[in-house]
Design a protein around this motif. Structure first.
Motif, PDB file in Angstrom:
ATOM      1  N   CYS A 116       0.830  -1.208   0.000  1.00 23.91           N
ATOM      2  CA  CYS A 116       0.000   0.000   0.000  1.00 23.91           C
ATOM      3  C   CYS A 116       0.863   1.255   0.000  1.00 23.91           C
ATOM      4  O   CYS A 116       0.560   2.226  -0.700  1.00 23.91           O
ATOM      5  CB  CYS A 116      -0.946   0.001   1.202  1.00 23.91           C
ATOM      6  SG  CYS A 116      -2.318  -1.155   1.045  1.00 23.91           S
ATOM      7  N   ARG A 117       1.935   1.239   0.763  1.00 23.40           N
ATOM      8  CA  ARG A 117       2.822   2.407   0.783  1.00 23.40           C
ATOM      9  C   ARG A 117       3.454   2.615  -0.586  1.00 23.40           C
ATOM     10  O   ARG A 117       3.554   3.741  -1.072  1.00 23.40           O
ATOM     11  CB  ARG A 117       3.907   2.244   1.848  1.00 23.40           C
ATOM     12  CG  ARG A 117       4.837   3.436   1.866  1.00 23.40           C
ATOM     13  CD  ARG A 117       5.820   3.410   3.023  1.00 23.40           C
ATOM     14  NE  ARG A 117       6.643   4.604   2.925  1.00 23.40           N
ATOM     15  CZ  ARG A 117       7.931   4.594   2.600  1.00 23.40           C
ATOM     16  NH1 ARG A 117       8.562   3.459   2.409  1.00 23.40           N
ATOM     17  NH2 ARG A 117       8.596   5.720   2.510  1.00 23.40           N
ATOM     18  N   ASP A 130      -1.077   4.321  -1.219  1.00 25.91           N
ATOM     19  CA  ASP A 130      -2.372   4.173  -0.543  1.00 25.91           C
ATOM     20  C   ASP A 130      -2.079   4.191   0.960  1.00 25.91           C
ATOM     21  O   ASP A 130      -2.133   3.174   1.646  1.00 25.91           O
ATOM     22  CB  ASP A 130      -3.043   2.866  -0.977  1.00 25.91           C
ATOM     23  CG  ASP A 130      -4.445   2.706  -0.420  1.00 25.91           C
ATOM     24  OD1 ASP A 130      -4.894   3.587   0.355  1.00 25.91           O
ATOM     25  OD2 ASP A 130      -5.097   1.697  -0.748  1.00 25.91           O
ATOM     26  N   HIS A 174      -4.633   2.955   3.867  1.00 29.69           N
ATOM     27  CA  HIS A 174      -4.714   1.500   3.993  1.00 29.69           C
ATOM     28  C   HIS A 174      -3.416   0.934   4.573  1.00 29.69           C
ATOM     29  O   HIS A 174      -3.443  -0.052   5.301  1.00 29.69           O
ATOM     30  CB  HIS A 174      -5.055   0.839   2.658  1.00 29.69           C
ATOM     31  CG  HIS A 174      -6.504   0.919   2.326  1.00 29.69           C
ATOM     32  ND1 HIS A 174      -6.971   1.672   1.290  1.00 29.69           N
ATOM     33  CD2 HIS A 174      -7.580   0.351   2.915  1.00 29.69           C
ATOM     34  CE1 HIS A 174      -8.286   1.575   1.246  1.00 29.69           C
ATOM     35  NE2 HIS A 174      -8.688   0.780   2.226  1.00 29.69           N
ATOM     36  N   ALA A 175      -2.302   1.554   4.256  1.00 29.99           N
ATOM     37  CA  ALA A 175      -1.024   1.112   4.824  1.00 29.99           C
ATOM     38  C   ALA A 175      -1.067   1.225   6.342  1.00 29.99           C
ATOM     39  O   ALA A 175      -0.694   0.281   7.057  1.00 29.99           O
ATOM     40  CB  ALA A 175       0.124   1.938   4.255  1.00 29.99           C
ATOM     41  N   HIS A 235      -3.337  -1.538   7.762  1.00 29.85           N
ATOM     42  CA  HIS A 235      -2.690  -2.855   7.736  1.00 29.85           C
ATOM     43  C   HIS A 235      -1.569  -2.950   8.775  1.00 29.85           C
ATOM     44  O   HIS A 235      -1.377  -3.999   9.388  1.00 29.85           O
ATOM     45  CB  HIS A 235      -2.154  -3.184   6.347  1.00 29.85           C
ATOM     46  CG  HIS A 235      -3.209  -3.591   5.381  1.00 29.85           C
ATOM     47  ND1 HIS A 235      -3.984  -4.720   5.538  1.00 29.85           N
ATOM     48  CD2 HIS A 235      -3.641  -3.004   4.235  1.00 29.85           C
ATOM     49  CE1 HIS A 235      -4.829  -4.821   4.536  1.00 29.85           C
ATOM     50  NE2 HIS A 235      -4.644  -3.786   3.728  1.00 29.85           N
TER      51      HIS A 235
END
Length: 93
Positions: A15-16, A20, A23-24, A27
């Motif tokens: 995600c990173r 994003d 979301h990162a 998670h």
């Protein structure tokens, strides 16, 4: 550590990479809850907070990492990251 913890950590890294960041963060929190290494979760989260421009949070996580890390293990990498966070904080002030 569970497989779920590692899966969430890896998803956070992905995600990173695709920027994003929200979301990162999510998670990374789940990875921590499932038992992933607190050091690595907080280090990665500090990087994400830097990406988001949330420098105080990045600084807090980076300093927490410093307290968790035995001297020598990834210490130089963490020191470089802390210097980057501090220089950005100074530019803001």
């Amino acid at each position: 550590m569970t497989d779920l913890a590692e899966a969430h950590y890896r998803l956070a890294c992905i995600c990173r990479k695709i920027e994003d960041f929200e979301h990162a963060i999510s998670h990374l929190q789940q990875a921590l809850e499932f038992g992933y290494s607190e050091y690595w979760v907080r280090f990665q989260r500090s990087l994400v907070y830097m990406d988001l421009g949330q420098l105080e949070r990045a600084n807090q996580d980076a300093h927490h990492c410093l307290a968790l890390l035995p001297y020598g293990d990834h210490h130089e990498e963490l020191q470089r990251h802390l210097l980057a966070v501090h220089s950005k904080l100074e530019l803001e002030n």
